[in-house]
Enzyme design. Structure first.
Site, PDB file in Angstrom:
ATOM      1  N   HIS B   7      68.607  61.288  25.696  1.00  0.00           N
ATOM      2  CA  HIS B   7      67.327  61.045  26.378  1.00  0.00           C
ATOM      3  C   HIS B   7      66.863  59.616  26.158  1.00  0.00           C
ATOM      4  O   HIS B   7      67.358  58.917  25.271  1.00  0.00           O
ATOM      5  CB  HIS B   7      66.233  62.023  25.905  1.00  0.00           C
ATOM      6  CG  HIS B   7      65.875  61.904  24.456  1.00  0.00           C
ATOM      7  ND1 HIS B   7      66.467  62.667  23.470  1.00  0.00           N
ATOM      8  CD2 HIS B   7      64.977  61.110  23.805  1.00  0.00           C
ATOM      9  CE1 HIS B   7      65.953  62.356  22.293  1.00  0.00           C
ATOM     10  NE2 HIS B   7      65.047  61.407  22.463  1.00  0.00           N
ATOM     11  N   HIS B  79      62.331  54.677  22.513  1.00  0.00           N
ATOM     12  CA  HIS B  79      63.681  54.692  21.941  1.00  0.00           C
ATOM     13  C   HIS B  79      64.678  55.306  22.908  1.00  0.00           C
ATOM     14  O   HIS B  79      64.296  55.904  23.910  1.00  0.00           O
ATOM     15  CB  HIS B  79      63.712  55.424  20.586  1.00  0.00           C
ATOM     16  CG  HIS B  79      63.454  56.896  20.632  1.00  0.00           C
ATOM     17  ND1 HIS B  79      62.198  57.445  20.430  1.00  0.00           N
ATOM     18  CD2 HIS B  79      64.271  57.953  20.834  1.00  0.00           C
ATOM     19  CE1 HIS B  79      62.274  58.765  20.509  1.00  0.00           C
ATOM     20  NE2 HIS B  79      63.525  59.110  20.757  1.00  0.00           N
ATOM     21  N   GLU B 130      68.061  56.448  18.279  1.00  0.00           N
ATOM     22  CA  GLU B 130      68.162  57.747  17.619  1.00  0.00           C
ATOM     23  C   GLU B 130      69.577  58.273  17.840  1.00  0.00           C
ATOM     24  O   GLU B 130      70.137  58.140  18.936  1.00  0.00           O
ATOM     25  CB  GLU B 130      67.141  58.727  18.234  1.00  0.00           C
ATOM     26  CG  GLU B 130      67.167  60.108  17.600  1.00  0.00           C
ATOM     27  CD  GLU B 130      66.140  61.078  18.194  1.00  0.00           C
ATOM     28  OE1 GLU B 130      65.583  60.782  19.272  1.00  0.00           O
ATOM     29  OE2 GLU B 130      65.893  62.131  17.567  1.00  0.00           O
TER      30      GLU B 130
END
Lengths: 134, 134
Positions: B7, B79, B130
């Site tokens: 994502h 992010h 991430e």
């Protein structure tokens, strides 16, 4: 209306160093650099299984990412690009809703050879949005 | 090493307004809001054919995105999250290369119920990365 995430673009000050980082440290497949003088950038793509990351380094004077890198010298996420089936219909729908299309409002041929438009980040939660005709 | 783009996360000050924007203006499918008190955020997902966009609104005190929104009140891309097969092997490879893993260096269970780690943006061209175990 919006379809696939075509790419996420990250502006970087040094494309060679960024290529090594994604290739060697993150273990990704990175394409060779391609100069796009008409767009004021040199580009590599990080090819992921479901989408790609576009790393952009300024090329020449008046690069459209020069101001971004002046503000964030180590780089940063510059924009996201969504695919649309019909870029003129998308533009008209967006304008009718009050969203601002950057530039003249006419699609330009983007770095991938397809018509693109950019939407004003102030209308999309601080996110520069590119639309590309799929 | 890195696999799919899981994502892109965008921090927003008002999840209701952002939901309406993505649903009505951009014509995307947006999931209902989900409070994640353990992560200090309320989340909706914009479901695209190949990946998803995560919209994050601060929840409670000490939200991890509060400082970001204080600096960028209208929001912004926060992010990107890449999937990895083995998060401990990924962490060890990254640490050996000199990249900084945030926090204790031990994976935490993320908002999707899977082990995650965050990498220092200064080591990745100003991009908070991430990693999520796929």
């Amino acid at each position: 209306m919006i379809g696939r995430l075509n790419h996420v673009a990250i502006a970087v000050p040094d494309l060679g160093a960024a290529t090594a980082l994604y290739r060697d440290t993150l273990g990704a497949t990175v394409t060779p650099p391609k100069a796009e003088p008409d767009h004021g950038v040199t580009v590599v793509f990080i090819e992921l299984p479901n989408t790609k990351i576009e790393l952009l380094e300024p090329l020449g004077e008046n690069s459209p990412i020069a101001a971004f890198l002046a503000k964030s010298p180590s780089g940063g996420i510059h924009h996201v690009c969504y695919e649309v089936d019909d870029i003129l219909a998308a533009r008209d729908r967006l304008k009718a809703s009050g969203a601002r299309v950057l530039g003249t409002g006419e699609p330009k041929i983007g770095a991938h050879g397809k018509p693109v438009l950019f939407l004003h980040p102030k209308d999309f939660n601080g996110t520069l949005v590119e639309l590309e005709q799929a």
